[in-house]
Scaffold this motif. Sequence first.
Motif, PDB file in Angstrom:
ATOM      1  N   GLU A  41       0.806  -1.214   0.000  1.00 30.04           N
ATOM      2  CA  GLU A  41       0.000   0.000   0.000  1.00 30.04           C
ATOM      3  C   GLU A  41       0.841   1.268   0.000  1.00 30.04           C
ATOM      4  OE1 GLU A  41      -4.162  -0.965   2.151  1.00 30.04           O
ATOM      5  OE2 GLU A  41      -2.387  -1.142   3.440  1.00 30.04           O
ATOM      6  N   ASP A  43       3.269   1.939  -1.703  1.00 31.07           N
ATOM      7  CA  ASP A  43       3.591   2.293  -3.094  1.00 31.07           C
ATOM      8  C   ASP A  43       2.553   3.236  -3.690  1.00 31.07           C
ATOM      9  OD1 ASP A  43       5.885   0.685  -3.143  1.00 31.07           O
ATOM     10  OD2 ASP A  43       4.737  -1.066  -3.810  1.00 31.07           O
ATOM     11  N   LEU A  44       1.344   3.236  -3.150  1.00 30.37           N
ATOM     12  CA  LEU A  44       0.264   4.061  -3.681  1.00 30.37           C
ATOM     13  C   LEU A  44       0.198   5.440  -3.015  1.00 30.37           C
ATOM     14  CD1 LEU A  44      -1.979   3.834  -5.808  1.00 30.37           C
ATOM     15  CD2 LEU A  44      -3.509   3.040  -4.010  1.00 30.37           C
ATOM     16  N   TRP A  48      -1.307  11.171  -7.768  1.00 30.92           N
ATOM     17  CA  TRP A  48      -1.342  10.464  -9.048  1.00 30.92           C
ATOM     18  C   TRP A  48      -2.188  11.266 -10.027  1.00 30.92           C
ATOM     19  CZ3 TRP A  48       1.336   5.850  -9.626  1.00 30.92           C
ATOM     20  CH2 TRP A  48       1.849   5.293  -8.451  1.00 30.92           C
ATOM     21  N   LEU A 117      -5.646  -1.022  -0.359  1.00 34.85           N
ATOM     22  CA  LEU A 117      -5.182  -1.770  -1.520  1.00 34.85           C
ATOM     23  C   LEU A 117      -4.834  -3.174  -1.053  1.00 34.85           C
ATOM     24  CD1 LEU A 117      -4.342  -1.794  -4.530  1.00 34.85           C
ATOM     25  CD2 LEU A 117      -2.062  -1.065  -3.789  1.00 34.85           C
ATOM     26  N   LEU A 122      -8.214  -2.122  -5.434  1.00 32.44           N
ATOM     27  CA  LEU A 122      -8.276  -0.841  -4.748  1.00 32.44           C
ATOM     28  C   LEU A 122      -9.707  -0.639  -4.270  1.00 32.44           C
ATOM     29  CD1 LEU A 122      -7.027   1.863  -3.905  1.00 32.44           C
ATOM     30  CD2 LEU A 122      -7.598   2.721  -6.203  1.00 32.44           C
ATOM     31  N   PHE A 137       0.112  -1.828 -11.335  1.00 29.45           N
ATOM     32  CA  PHE A 137       1.253  -0.923 -11.306  1.00 29.45           C
ATOM     33  C   PHE A 137       2.135  -1.162 -12.521  1.00 29.45           C
ATOM     34  CE2 PHE A 137       0.417  -0.684  -6.687  1.00 29.45           C
ATOM     35  CZ  PHE A 137       0.478   0.686  -6.522  1.00 29.45           C
ATOM     36  N   LYS A 141       6.750   1.178 -10.403  1.00 30.50           N
ATOM     37  CA  LYS A 141       5.589   1.644  -9.640  1.00 30.50           C
ATOM     38  C   LYS A 141       5.413   3.163  -9.693  1.00 30.50           C
ATOM     39  CE  LYS A 141       5.357  -2.472  -6.961  1.00 30.50           C
ATOM     40  NZ  LYS A 141       5.214  -3.135  -5.707  1.00 30.50           N
ATOM     41  N   PHE A 144       0.071   3.628 -12.486  1.00 32.37           N
ATOM     42  CA  PHE A 144      -0.874   2.533 -12.307  1.00 32.37           C
ATOM     43  C   PHE A 144      -1.996   2.719 -13.307  1.00 32.37           C
ATOM     44  CE2 PHE A 144      -3.079   5.362  -9.232  1.00 32.37           C
ATOM     45  CZ  PHE A 144      -4.414   5.149  -9.548  1.00 32.37           C
ATOM     46  N   LYS A 170       2.595   8.981 -11.078  1.00 29.89           N
ATOM     47  CA  LYS A 170       2.890   9.534  -9.772  1.00 29.89           C
ATOM     48  C   LYS A 170       3.657  10.843  -9.912  1.00 29.89           C
ATOM     49  CE  LYS A 170       4.098   8.038  -5.179  1.00 29.89           C
ATOM     50  NZ  LYS A 170       4.512   6.878  -4.370  1.00 29.89           N
TER      51      LYS A 170
END
Length: 172
Positions: A41, A43-44, A48, A117, A122, A137, A141, A144, A170
């Motif tokens: 998670e 990573d999110l 974005w 996530l 999600l 992803f 990463k 996404f 990102k």
Amino acid sequence: MKKLLIQTSCILVLTLLLTGCDIGDDVQCPSPLTGALTSTETDLVGEWVLSAIVAEDAVDLTNDQVSNPSTDIYSQYSACQRDLVYTFGNDRKYKVEQGLTATNCQNKQTLQGTWRLSNINLNLVVGCSTQNTEIEFGENKTTFSQEATVRFNNVDGFTITTLVVFTYTKSE
């Protein structure tokens, strides 16, 4: 065109827009998502920005008097339609903003809720609504993507239903 904006740009948010409805006393609203983030998670976490919308079938959305269907939906959208940003926080809170940074946008929107996530799923919760979608992803990463089936009304008045991939990049 406004209807098309809502149908495509806010795919993750469509069911969340129902939060203003009177749902009565019989409905149990989902609790906000809580708890520590997993390593996947994290990573999110961050901002974005919508960076691509690609359809499986070519569609002509531009009223430019030329028949020029394309699978690149993103390039056919106005700056306001492309202006979509998700921000996922370490505290499980998220917000999605539509039309806030582009110039002279109408129909500006901001929604806030909580997120989780799990593998590729999600889960977003806002008010009495929940939305689940699969994301994938990209390498490193830094992107996404998610897929959705979308109905477009092309410039000739025909409805085209096609698979669309929405990609987010990102921000640094």
